[in-house]
Design a protein around this motif. Structure first.
Motif, PDB file in Angstrom:
ATOM      1  N   ASP A  90      -4.325  94.889  84.534  1.00 55.22           N
ATOM      2  CA  ASP A  90      -4.989  94.239  85.663  1.00 55.22           C
ATOM      3  C   ASP A  90      -6.462  94.112  85.278  1.00 55.22           C
ATOM      4  O   ASP A  90      -7.253  95.040  85.472  1.00 55.22           O
ATOM      5  CB  ASP A  90      -4.812  95.080  86.930  1.00 55.22           C
ATOM      6  CG  ASP A  90      -5.450  94.434  88.150  1.00 55.22           C
ATOM      7  OD1 ASP A  90      -6.403  93.631  87.995  1.00 55.22           O
ATOM      8  OD2 ASP A  90      -5.003  94.745  89.277  1.00 55.22           O
ATOM      9  N   HIS A  91      -6.824  92.978  84.724  1.00 54.56           N
ATOM     10  CA  HIS A  91      -8.186  92.781  84.204  1.00 54.56           C
ATOM     11  C   HIS A  91      -9.234  92.736  85.308  1.00 54.56           C
ATOM     12  O   HIS A  91     -10.377  93.150  85.084  1.00 54.56           O
ATOM     13  CB  HIS A  91      -8.232  91.539  83.313  1.00 54.56           C
ATOM     14  CG  HIS A  91      -7.467  91.737  82.048  1.00 54.56           C
ATOM     15  ND1 HIS A  91      -7.929  92.508  81.013  1.00 54.56           N
ATOM     16  CD2 HIS A  91      -6.239  91.291  81.672  1.00 54.56           C
ATOM     17  CE1 HIS A  91      -7.041  92.528  80.047  1.00 54.56           C
ATOM     18  NE2 HIS A  91      -5.999  91.802  80.414  1.00 54.56           N
ATOM     19  N   GLN A  92      -8.859  92.273  86.487  1.00 56.73           N
ATOM     20  CA  GLN A  92      -9.804  92.281  87.615  1.00 56.73           C
ATOM     21  C   GLN A  92     -10.176  93.727  87.955  1.00 56.73           C
ATOM     22  O   GLN A  92     -11.346  94.053  88.106  1.00 56.73           O
ATOM     23  CB  GLN A  92      -9.199  91.577  88.833  1.00 56.73           C
ATOM     24  CG  GLN A  92     -10.087  91.632  90.071  1.00 56.73           C
ATOM     25  CD  GLN A  92     -11.383  90.870  89.899  1.00 56.73           C
ATOM     26  OE1 GLN A  92     -11.373  89.725  89.466  1.00 56.73           O
ATOM     27  NE2 GLN A  92     -12.507  91.492  90.234  1.00 56.73           N
ATOM     28  N   LEU A  93      -9.177  94.578  88.079  1.00 56.88           N
ATOM     29  CA  LEU A  93      -9.434  95.986  88.374  1.00 56.88           C
ATOM     30  C   LEU A  93     -10.260  96.624  87.264  1.00 56.88           C
ATOM     31  O   LEU A  93     -11.210  97.359  87.534  1.00 56.88           O
ATOM     32  CB  LEU A  93      -8.120  96.759  88.557  1.00 56.88           C
ATOM     33  CG  LEU A  93      -8.281  98.272  88.712  1.00 56.88           C
ATOM     34  CD1 LEU A  93      -9.039  98.621  89.986  1.00 56.88           C
ATOM     35  CD2 LEU A  93      -6.924  98.956  88.672  1.00 56.88           C
ATOM     36  N   GLY A  95     -12.365  95.261  85.301  1.00 57.83           N
ATOM     37  CA  GLY A  95     -13.744  94.793  85.433  1.00 57.83           C
ATOM     38  C   GLY A  95     -14.485  95.549  86.522  1.00 57.83           C
ATOM     39  O   GLY A  95     -15.646  95.957  86.344  1.00 57.83           O
ATOM     40  N   ASP A  96     -13.812  95.745  87.655  1.00 59.22           N
ATOM     41  CA  ASP A  96     -14.425  96.498  88.751  1.00 59.22           C
ATOM     42  C   ASP A  96     -14.699  97.946  88.330  1.00 59.22           C
ATOM     43  O   ASP A  96     -15.753  98.506  88.643  1.00 59.22           O
ATOM     44  CB  ASP A  96     -13.515  96.483  89.984  1.00 59.22           C
ATOM     45  CG  ASP A  96     -13.367  95.093  90.600  1.00 59.22           C
ATOM     46  OD1 ASP A  96     -14.191  94.198  90.294  1.00 59.22           O
ATOM     47  OD2 ASP A  96     -12.410  94.908  91.379  1.00 59.22           O
ATOM     48  N   GLU A  99     -17.767  98.369  86.164  1.00 52.14           N
ATOM     49  CA  GLU A  99     -19.003  98.418  86.947  1.00 52.14           C
ATOM     50  C   GLU A  99     -19.252  99.822  87.492  1.00 52.14           C
ATOM     51  O   GLU A  99     -20.377 100.316  87.471  1.00 52.14           O
ATOM     52  CB  GLU A  99     -18.947  97.410  88.094  1.00 52.14           C
ATOM     53  CG  GLU A  99     -19.082  95.972  87.643  1.00 52.14           C
ATOM     54  CD  GLU A  99     -19.089  94.998  88.812  1.00 52.14           C
ATOM     55  OE1 GLU A  99     -19.631  95.349  89.882  1.00 52.14           O
ATOM     56  OE2 GLU A  99     -18.541  93.900  88.637  1.00 52.14           O
ATOM     57  N   ARG A 130     -11.982 102.048  77.712  1.00 54.29           N
ATOM     58  CA  ARG A 130     -12.321 101.768  79.112  1.00 54.29           C
ATOM     59  C   ARG A 130     -12.381 103.025  79.987  1.00 54.29           C
ATOM     60  O   ARG A 130     -12.880 102.977  81.107  1.00 54.29           O
ATOM     61  CB  ARG A 130     -11.304 100.801  79.698  1.00 54.29           C
ATOM     62  CG  ARG A 130     -11.287  99.455  78.974  1.00 54.29           C
ATOM     63  CD  ARG A 130     -10.120  98.631  79.470  1.00 54.29           C
ATOM     64  NE  ARG A 130      -9.985  97.371  78.801  1.00 54.29           N
ATOM     65  CZ  ARG A 130     -10.468  96.222  79.261  1.00 54.29           C
ATOM     66  NH1 ARG A 130     -11.138  96.183  80.384  1.00 54.29           N
ATOM     67  NH2 ARG A 130     -10.280  95.107  78.592  1.00 54.29           N
TER      68      ARG A 130
END
Length: 174
Positions: A90-93, A95-96, A99, A130
């Motif tokens: 889940d690339h959106q997660l 990315g979050d 941050e 990550r």
């Protein structure tokens, strides 16, 4: 008030997601000739608990089962297929989470995994780039949602529950 020092994130269904509602085994029979139903009944149901708790090896238990239910498929072929098809991120997660990590909060994985897949996710998929650590059932000897699983993570990190937050399906720290 304690500051959050670490966010603990689940893997399956959180970091790793599936486009197929049947998950990684959705096309297993068409691709390798292995019946997901037989794999479930003859491998996962009787052996999985020992494997995810580190009491038995994946290949030592999977090999003999495949010799019966799919003699042309080795345990290494099946696990290569499984791990490759069970690692969509889940690339959106992510990315979050990146941050959050820039704000000084450590990111840890807490997951029910056996040794081989945990290593694959950490090294091959690259979750090591990550996240700061991975805590998984076969290494800890306990699985979620047992209190011992979470106590082992607390002991390993040296952080108390108020300093940890768990993001995922089995929420314990908050």
């Amino acid at each position: 008030m304690m500051l959050l020092k670490a966010l603990i994130v689940d893997v399956d269904g959180v970091v790793v997601v599936h486009s197929d509602p049947l998950g990684w085994s959705g096309t297993l029979e068409a691709d390798l000739g292995v019946s997901p139903a037989r794999l479930q009944s003859e491998f996962f149901r009787p052996h999985w608990n020992d494997i995810i708790l580190g009491r038995a090896g994946l290949h030592e238990r999977l090999g003999p089962v495949l010799a019966v239910i799919a003699p042309d498929v080795t345990s290494h072929q099946l696990t290569e297929y499984w791990f490759r098809n069970d690692s969509q991120l889940d690339h959106q997660l992510l990315g979050d989470l990146a941050e959050v990590r820039t704000e000084g909060v450590a990111l840890h994985l807490a997951t029910v995994q056996e040794h081989q897949r945990a290593c694959y996710l950490w090294n091959v998929v690259g979750l090591s780039r990550r996240f700061d650590a991975i805590h998984y059932s076969a290494d800890l000897g306990w699985a979620k949602p047992s209190p011992e699983f979470f106590a082992a993570i607390e002991a390993r990190t040296g952080l108390a529950p108020p300093e940890l937050s768990l993001a995922g399906k089995d929420v314990r720290f908050l």
